[in-house]
Design an enzyme around this catalytic site. Structure first.
Site, PDB file in Angstrom:
ATOM      1  N   ARG A 185      -9.560   2.023  -6.215  1.00  0.00           N
ATOM      2  CA  ARG A 185      -8.605   1.443  -5.044  1.00  0.00           C
ATOM      3  C   ARG A 185      -8.866  -0.120  -4.934  1.00  0.00           C
ATOM      4  O   ARG A 185      -7.849  -1.037  -4.728  1.00  0.00           O
ATOM      5  CB  ARG A 185      -8.759   2.235  -3.795  1.00  0.00           C
ATOM      6  CG  ARG A 185      -7.529   1.792  -2.817  1.00  0.00           C
ATOM      7  CD  ARG A 185      -7.918   2.313  -1.368  1.00  0.00           C
ATOM      8  NE  ARG A 185      -8.207   3.794  -1.499  1.00  0.00           N
ATOM      9  CZ  ARG A 185      -7.349   4.708  -1.318  1.00  0.00           C
ATOM     10  NH1 ARG A 185      -6.030   4.341  -1.227  1.00  0.00           N
ATOM     11  NH2 ARG A 185      -7.657   5.807  -1.621  1.00  0.00           N
TER      12      ARG A 185
ATOM     13  N   ARG B 255       1.720   8.795  -1.178  1.00  0.00           N
ATOM     14  CA  ARG B 255       0.599   8.688  -0.189  1.00  0.00           C
ATOM     15  C   ARG B 255       0.816   8.702   1.293  1.00  0.00           C
ATOM     16  O   ARG B 255       0.231   9.363   1.942  1.00  0.00           O
ATOM     17  CB  ARG B 255      -0.131   7.250  -0.452  1.00  0.00           C
ATOM     18  CG  ARG B 255      -0.763   7.142  -1.708  1.00  0.00           C
ATOM     19  CD  ARG B 255      -1.622   5.789  -1.834  1.00  0.00           C
ATOM     20  NE  ARG B 255      -2.556   6.030  -0.899  1.00  0.00           N
ATOM     21  CZ  ARG B 255      -2.960   5.530   0.120  1.00  0.00           C
ATOM     22  NH1 ARG B 255      -1.957   4.593   0.771  1.00  0.00           N
ATOM     23  NH2 ARG B 255      -4.067   5.351   0.944  1.00  0.00           N
TER      24      ARG B 255
ATOM     25  N   CYS C  78      14.464  16.244  -1.426  1.00  0.00           N
ATOM     26  CA  CYS C  78      14.768  17.133  -0.451  1.00  0.00           C
ATOM     27  C   CYS C  78      13.530  17.694   0.285  1.00  0.00           C
ATOM     28  O   CYS C  78      13.248  18.967   0.174  1.00  0.00           O
ATOM     29  CB  CYS C  78      15.617  18.291  -0.992  1.00  0.00           C
ATOM     30  SG  CYS C  78      17.139  17.339  -1.767  1.00  0.00           S
ATOM     31  N   GLU C  79      12.845  16.815   1.113  1.00  0.00           N
ATOM     32  CA  GLU C  79      11.565  17.271   1.787  1.00  0.00           C
ATOM     33  C   GLU C  79      11.754  16.278   2.990  1.00  0.00           C
ATOM     34  O   GLU C  79      11.715  15.275   2.788  1.00  0.00           O
ATOM     35  CB  GLU C  79      10.425  17.063   0.871  1.00  0.00           C
ATOM     36  CG  GLU C  79      10.408  17.883  -0.382  1.00  0.00           C
ATOM     37  CD  GLU C  79       9.507  19.075  -0.188  1.00  0.00           C
ATOM     38  OE1 GLU C  79       8.896  19.300   0.834  1.00  0.00           O
ATOM     39  OE2 GLU C  79       9.340  19.600  -1.078  1.00  0.00           O
TER      40      GLU C  79
HETATM   41  C1  LIG Z   1     -11.795   8.772  -7.126  1.00  0.00           C
HETATM   42  C2  LIG Z   1     -13.176   8.398  -7.535  1.00  0.00           C
HETATM   43  C3  LIG Z   1     -13.614   7.299  -7.478  1.00  0.00           C
HETATM   44  C4  LIG Z   1     -12.674   5.851  -6.896  1.00  0.00           C
HETATM   45  O1  LIG Z   1     -12.600   6.020  -5.562  1.00  0.00           O
HETATM   46  P1  LIG Z   1     -11.730   4.674  -5.047  1.00  0.00           P
HETATM   47  O2  LIG Z   1     -11.536   5.087  -3.656  1.00  0.00           O
HETATM   48  O3  LIG Z   1     -10.437   4.636  -5.571  1.00  0.00           O
HETATM   49  O4  LIG Z   1     -12.769   3.365  -5.252  1.00  0.00           O
HETATM   50  C5  LIG Z   1     -14.815   6.835  -7.779  1.00  0.00           C
HETATM   51  N1  LIG Z   1     -15.801   7.762  -8.312  1.00  0.00           N
HETATM   52  C6  LIG Z   1     -15.349   9.067  -8.244  1.00  0.00           C
HETATM   53  C7  LIG Z   1     -16.447  10.128  -8.747  1.00  0.00           C
HETATM   54  C8  LIG Z   1     -13.859   9.559  -7.967  1.00  0.00           C
HETATM   55  O5  LIG Z   1     -13.723  10.932  -7.831  1.00  0.00           O
END
Ligand SMILES: *Cc1c(COP(=O)(O)O)cnc(C)c1O
Length: 442
Positions: free
Chosen positions: A301, A337, A369-370
């Site tokens: 992210r 989200r 439709c939610e």
């Molecule tokens: C989803 C995930 C990430 C990444 O998470 P972010 O919040 O997007 O940084 C890293 N490692 C594992 C094992 C994950 O499942």
């Protein structure tokens, strides 16, 4: 965390101009309207239609470099494995591959996509609680850098498979440190009750066992405590526990050469204070700096979230006093989200005329439709007319990747913006392809 305003109190919402001012990729031009790195988003919406995702390559590159230099500034030997699931577009993977990143993958599909984008197998880490035999075979035949094993059962299965193929899998044990990262329940992964990782109390014995298995070469430990983490304290706590475990394993004569610190670094969606990569680097340094381990991290992210927007058009504005519903042509099937995590996303008008109109409260919803298909409630926005465009901000992570075709809605187009130029990187799905793999029963 306690000092944060409640997530849906509209009186504390940042204004549209505050949202734009806080995001370096966005700028408002009094003629051309909202720009992404100099490109008018209206021009993209005109040409590509809506809903359409637009990503800023400049932002992704800058964030990758900022993260890498935060590590380098503290002399940390830390490899960045981009968490592919945040945004698995080939253009995104190619960009990070070009920057020298590795990949953190959670399925055979992601593994192959990462390889196809040019990420070397040696820089791929494979995480996840339910890797199938087929997927583990793929990981072994590609000889990827590291498999993060999440259970005793998986360790046994992997050892048998690797042994039968005449290989030894480089394994890190993913340890559940039992810390609460203070994030949304659905994206917390490091508490004892979450399905992820090996219970902390079992990890040392399992590591010792791993060292005796024919198909396994234990190389270290991994942890990942959740996503959208907005405080450093949970990291500090988790890393301290992992560091203790490294020391304990070594006291028992076991080799530990790497620690994978996971991902989860959060970003401001509203105006939340968010930790910096420098802060995370300092936590890594404090816990592991003197241990002589190679470090790795798995950010998703943080690298891509703020680099993307979802462009949508207003279908109509429905007056149903006391509510006013701005109905968009984008819905929860594009960006889930808000429905799934109660996430707050900034929504700003694209046209210059709309931007200067006085705002009034409205709920912003999609056509699905939610009732959960709601992007925002009581949001202060100009009185948008049908066909007006809006940009839903910070949609670069867990956006397009989580889309579905619910309500037989084709997957939206994706657009790449780089150095004032833009191009389509995924065509809008053709309606006919929604049913092309279906068969009527005989
Ligand atoms: C989803 C995930 C990430 C990444 O998470 P972010 O919040 O997007 O940084 C890293 N490692 C594992 C094992 C994950 O499942």
């Amino acid at each position: 965390m306690a000092a944060l305003p409640p997530p849906n109190d509209p009186s504390t919402d940042p204004s549209c101009s505050d949202l734009i001012a806080a995001r370096s990729l966005l700028r408002f031009d009094p003629m051309a309207g909202l720009l992404m790195d100099g490109v008018p988003l209206a021009a993209i919406a005109d040409a590509a239609g809506t809903p359409t995702w637009a990503y800023s390559a400049v932002t992704m590159r800058a964030r990758y470099r900022a993260l890498a230099s935060a590590m380098a500034d503290l002399n940390l030997d830390a490899r960045v494995h981009y968490a592919v699931k945040a945004n698995d577009s080939r253009a995104v993977l190619a960009l990070f591959s070009g920057e020298g990143a590795g990949a953190d993958v959670v399925s055979g599909g992601e593994l192959l996509k990462a390889r196809q984008a040019g990420i070397p197998a040696s820089r791929i880490v494979y995480s996840g609680v339910g890797k199938t035999e087929h997927e583990l075979r793929l990981a072994l035949s590609e000889d990827i850098g590291q498999i993060n094993v999440e259970s005793a059962e998986e360790l046994a299965m992997l050892s048998c498979l690797a042994d039968s193929l005449g290989r030894r899998a480089r394994v890190a044990l993913r340890v559940n440190p039992d810390v609460d990262a203070g994030t949304n329940d659905k994206i917390a992964t490091g508490r004892a009750e979450d399905k992820f990782g090996i219970p902390y109390a079992d990890a040392a014995a399992l590591y010792a066992l791993a060292a005796t298995l024919p198909g396994i070469e234990p190389i270290g430990l991994a942890t990942h405590i959740g996503s959208q983490i907005l405080a450093l304290a949970p990291y500090r706590e988790a890393f301290a526990r992992i560091a203790e475990l490294v020391a304990a394993l070594r006291e028992n004569g076991l080799r530990v050469s790497t620690v994978d610190c996971g991902g989860g670094l959060g970003i401001p969606y509203r105006n939340e204070p968010a930790p910096s990569p420098a802060g995370l680097a300092a936590c890594m340094k404090a816990a592991f700096g003197r241990l002589d381990v190679r470090l790795a991290m798995e950010p998703g992210r943080w690298l891509v979230g703020s680099a993307g927007v979802l462009l949508a058009s207003v279908v109509l504005v429905k007056q149903s006093p006391p509510e006013r519903f701005i109905v968009l042509d984008a819905g929860m099937n594009e960006l889930v989200r808000p429905a799934m995590y109660d996430a707050w996303h900034g929504i700003v008008p694209v046209s210059a005329a709309d931007a200067i109109a006085p705002p009034v409260p409205a709920s912003v919803v999609g056509p699905v439709c939610e009732s959960g298909d709601t992007f925002a409630r009581s949001r202060l926005l100009p009185p948008l007319a049908p066909k007006a465009r809006v940009a839903i901000l910070d949609a670069g992570a867990y956006g397009a990747v989580m889309s579905s075709t619910y309500n037989a809605r084709p997957l939206a187009a994706e657009v790449w913006v780089d150095n004032e130029r833009w191009s389509v990187i995924r065509d809008r799905q053709a309606i006919e392809t929604l049913w092309e793999r279906e068969r009527l029963p005989a």
